[in-house]
Write an enzyme that holds these catalytic residues in place. Sequence first.
Site, PDB file in Angstrom:
ATOM      1  N   ASN A  91       0.818  -1.224   0.000  1.00  0.00           N
ATOM      2  CA  ASN A  91       0.000   0.000   0.000  1.00  0.00           C
ATOM      3  C   ASN A  91       0.853   1.277   0.000  1.00  0.00           C
ATOM      4  O   ASN A  91       0.413   2.325  -0.463  1.00  0.00           O
ATOM      5  CB  ASN A  91      -0.904  -0.033   1.245  1.00  0.00           C
ATOM      6  N   TYR A 160       4.196   9.932 -10.602  1.00  0.00           N
ATOM      7  CA  TYR A 160       3.213   9.103  -9.877  1.00  0.00           C
ATOM      8  C   TYR A 160       2.384   8.262 -10.854  1.00  0.00           C
ATOM      9  O   TYR A 160       2.268   7.044 -10.691  1.00  0.00           O
ATOM     10  CB  TYR A 160       2.308  10.007  -9.032  1.00  0.00           C
ATOM     11  N   LYS A 164       2.275   4.108 -11.226  1.00  0.00           N
ATOM     12  CA  LYS A 164       1.085   3.273 -11.046  1.00  0.00           C
ATOM     13  C   LYS A 164       0.840   2.411 -12.299  1.00  0.00           C
ATOM     14  O   LYS A 164       0.383   1.280 -12.212  1.00  0.00           O
ATOM     15  CB  LYS A 164      -0.127   4.140 -10.698  1.00  0.00           C
ATOM     16  N   THR A 195      -9.002  11.085   2.406  1.00  0.00           N
ATOM     17  CA  THR A 195      -7.863  11.034   3.328  1.00  0.00           C
ATOM     18  C   THR A 195      -7.739  12.392   4.014  1.00  0.00           C
ATOM     19  O   THR A 195      -8.571  13.276   3.786  1.00  0.00           O
ATOM     20  CB  THR A 195      -6.549  10.766   2.557  1.00  0.00           C
TER      21      THR A 195
END
Length: 261
Positions: A91, A160, A164, A195
């Site tokens: 994670n 990023y 992914k 979040t």
Amino acid sequence: MKRFEGKTVLVTGGNRNTGLDIVERFVNEGARVFMCGSSEESTAKGTDALKARGLADFVPVPCDISDITQVSTLFDAIEREAGRLDVLVNNAANQGLGHGGPLEMKPEMFLDVFKTNVFGGFQVTQMACNRFFMRQETRGVVVFLSSNTAKRAIRNRTAYCSSKGAINSMVRALALDLGPLGIRVNCCAPGYIHTERWDVLDPATARRRRLNCPLRREASGADIAGVVAFLASDDARNMTGEIITCDAGCSCQHMPEDVDC
Ligand SMILES: NC(=O)c1ccc[n+]([C@@H]2O[C@H](COP(=O)([O-])OP(=O)(O)OC[C@H]3O[C@@H](n4cnc5c(N)ncnc54)[C@H](OP(=O)(O)O)[C@@H]3O)[C@@H](O)[C@H]2O)c1
């Protein structure tokens, strides 16, 4: 029924945000959970947060997953305290925020993001397989966290999004090689998750993001934890190399509603 009674689970980045909900889900389903943040301080904060939720059956071990020595120390702790590992949840992530656009960003930042998200995820997975899964009669299960941005990019997050995409390919490649050995490798690809970063959005941005989702909602960490637990469980025993998108329908549309009217 508790699906993970007697099982040992490792959740990287289990010390804050979605990671906390993943740890909570596995503990509530009967597992003993090892969790790490990247530092002693962040892991200690995570410990406090999990205790505040009333959880006890977890073991905090700080580990920067991009550092092989620290990964090895983490696995020593699992060996010593549990003697087995059944589920690995990759994670932990470097979000690659604040790099700027592809023309301005420092190229080293790209490597930084890949060092955690891709290289880190790989070396933890390799060690889980070699030190535990391949030595156990009941092999293990790996679940990666990817992102819907692997397929639909967001602005100024080149490193990023690329990382992914690499995770999605790695999941399929690992599934192919490890499937015959009895190890399943799958992936959950979230969209917006609520979040701490969502908490500080201005209300207009939060509203616009929700309008960007056919279901008009961001995921809770618990929504993501539910998908992860499913993939880790025997309910998914015939699945490997799979990437499950959990993004309130965001990726199924050609254009968001406010543009398409
Ligand atoms: N939030 C979203 O909207 C969203 C959307 C799509 C996909 N995802 C994916 O879902 C997962 C969880 O997202 P999140 O937003 O809850 O994550 P987050 O808030 O960004 O937290 C990242 C976690 O990874 C840990 N981490 C970072 N670098 C590490 C390293 N080198 N070694 C060990 N741990 C490290 C952090 O630990 P420290 O506290 O020590 O820094 C933290 O616990 C991630 O894989 C993320 O990419 C999130």
